[in-house]
Write a protein that holds these residues in place. Structure first.
Motif, PDB file in Angstrom:
ATOM      1  N   PHE A   1      42.128  10.562  32.883  1.00  0.00           N
ATOM      2  CA  PHE A   1      43.226   9.683  32.493  1.00  0.00           C
ATOM      3  C   PHE A   1      44.515  10.215  33.102  1.00  0.00           C
ATOM      4  CE2 PHE A   1      40.078   9.656  29.055  1.00  0.00           C
ATOM      5  CZ  PHE A   1      39.687   8.337  29.142  1.00  0.00           C
ATOM      6  N   PHE A   2      45.363   9.313  33.526  1.00  0.00           N
ATOM      7  CA  PHE A   2      46.602   9.714  34.181  1.00  0.00           C
ATOM      8  C   PHE A   2      47.711   8.731  33.838  1.00  0.00           C
ATOM      9  CE2 PHE A   2      44.651   6.682  37.013  1.00  0.00           C
ATOM     10  CZ  PHE A   2      45.704   5.991  37.592  1.00  0.00           C
ATOM     11  N   GLY A   3      48.914   9.124  34.149  1.00  0.00           N
ATOM     12  CA  GLY A   3      50.067   8.269  33.934  1.00  0.00           C
ATOM     13  C   GLY A   3      51.218   8.749  34.789  1.00  0.00           C
ATOM     14  N   GLU A   4      52.370   8.159  34.578  1.00  0.00           N
ATOM     15  CA  GLU A   4      53.564   8.535  35.340  1.00  0.00           C
ATOM     16  C   GLU A   4      54.706   8.767  34.371  1.00  0.00           C
ATOM     17  OE1 GLU A   4      56.223   6.168  38.433  1.00  0.00           O
ATOM     18  OE2 GLU A   4      54.274   6.711  39.281  1.00  0.00           O
ATOM     19  N   ALA A   5      55.297   9.946  34.417  1.00  0.00           N
ATOM     20  CA  ALA A   5      56.425  10.295  33.550  1.00  0.00           C
ATOM     21  C   ALA A   5      57.582  10.737  34.422  1.00  0.00           C
ATOM     22  CB  ALA A   5      56.029  11.415  32.588  1.00  0.00           C
TER      23      ALA A   5
END
Length: 217
Positions: A205-209
């Motif tokens: 799982f990944f995201g952008e912060a």
């Protein structure tokens, strides 16, 4: 879980004032109900002199567990409105405590609902919320003739390159969202006439912060 959802990556604290009453919202990502309860108790100890420490939390990819407390405020004027904000933002695995210091003026039920809701929104505004996405790291093995075509395709499709290693072959590590698996495999095969070997890694799982790629639990 769905292929993407929203979580609080880093908690924060927001404050509003309504008719001299202070409302401090503290937001914290949590994974279990026990963790949420420990956080609530810590806030109660920290703000032991406050008039109220109301809370709400939701857990589970589909928000299976939802709890809220008015902590002495009139029924349905604090905890439930706070929870409604979390649910409305499609968040899960998060707890918020709103601490109220009474300012001497009664707000009425409608005023309390608006104040507690606004405090949670301000707390979320001061937190870092990311869209959690599902994907895999792929290793692409190709010869030096194929690397240019691969790099062009990746740039065109907006796929992230994580690392590139040059030995007797070129190994490119990329991040592919689950929903783009079939499309990306087809595009790479066509671009290199089948001369690109693809090795898929574990599901992650990944995201952008703050514009940076982050890997999540």
């Amino acid at each position: 879980m769905t292929e993407s959802d929203r979580i609080v990556y880093e908690g924060g604290m927001g404050e509003i004032t309504e008719k001299k009453s202070r409302f401090l919202a503290t937001v914290m990502p949590v994974k279990t109900e026990e963790e949420a309860l420990r956080f609530i108790e810590a806030m109660r100890k920290k703000y032991w002199d406050a008039s109220h420490n109301c809370y709400a939390y939701t857990l589970g990819d589909r928000q299976e567990i939802c709890r809220a407390s008015d902590d002495g405020e009139p029924a349905q004027t604090a905890g439930r409105p706070m929870l409604d904000v979390l649910l409305g933002e499609h968040l899960h695995d998060v707890c918020v405590v709103v601490t109220r210091y009474f300012g001497g003026t009664l707000l009425g039920t409608g005023g309390l609902v608006r104040a507690y809701s606004a405090a949670v929104k301000e707390g979320l505004a001061q937190s870092t919320i990311v869209e959690r996405r599902e994907g895999r790291k792929w290793q692409l093995l190709t010869d030096y003739n194929g690397i240019g075509k691969i790099q062009y395709l990746l740039a065109k499709e907006g796929l992230r390159t994580l690392n590139t290693t040059y030995t007797d072959v070129v190994t490119v590590e990329i991040l592919v969202p689950t929903e783009r698996n079939e499309q990306t495999r087809k595009q790479l095969t066509e671009a290199t006439n089948g001369r690109c070997q693809i090795v898929e890694g574990e599901l992650l799982f990944f995201g952008e912060a703050a514009g940076e790629l982050v890997f999540l639990e």
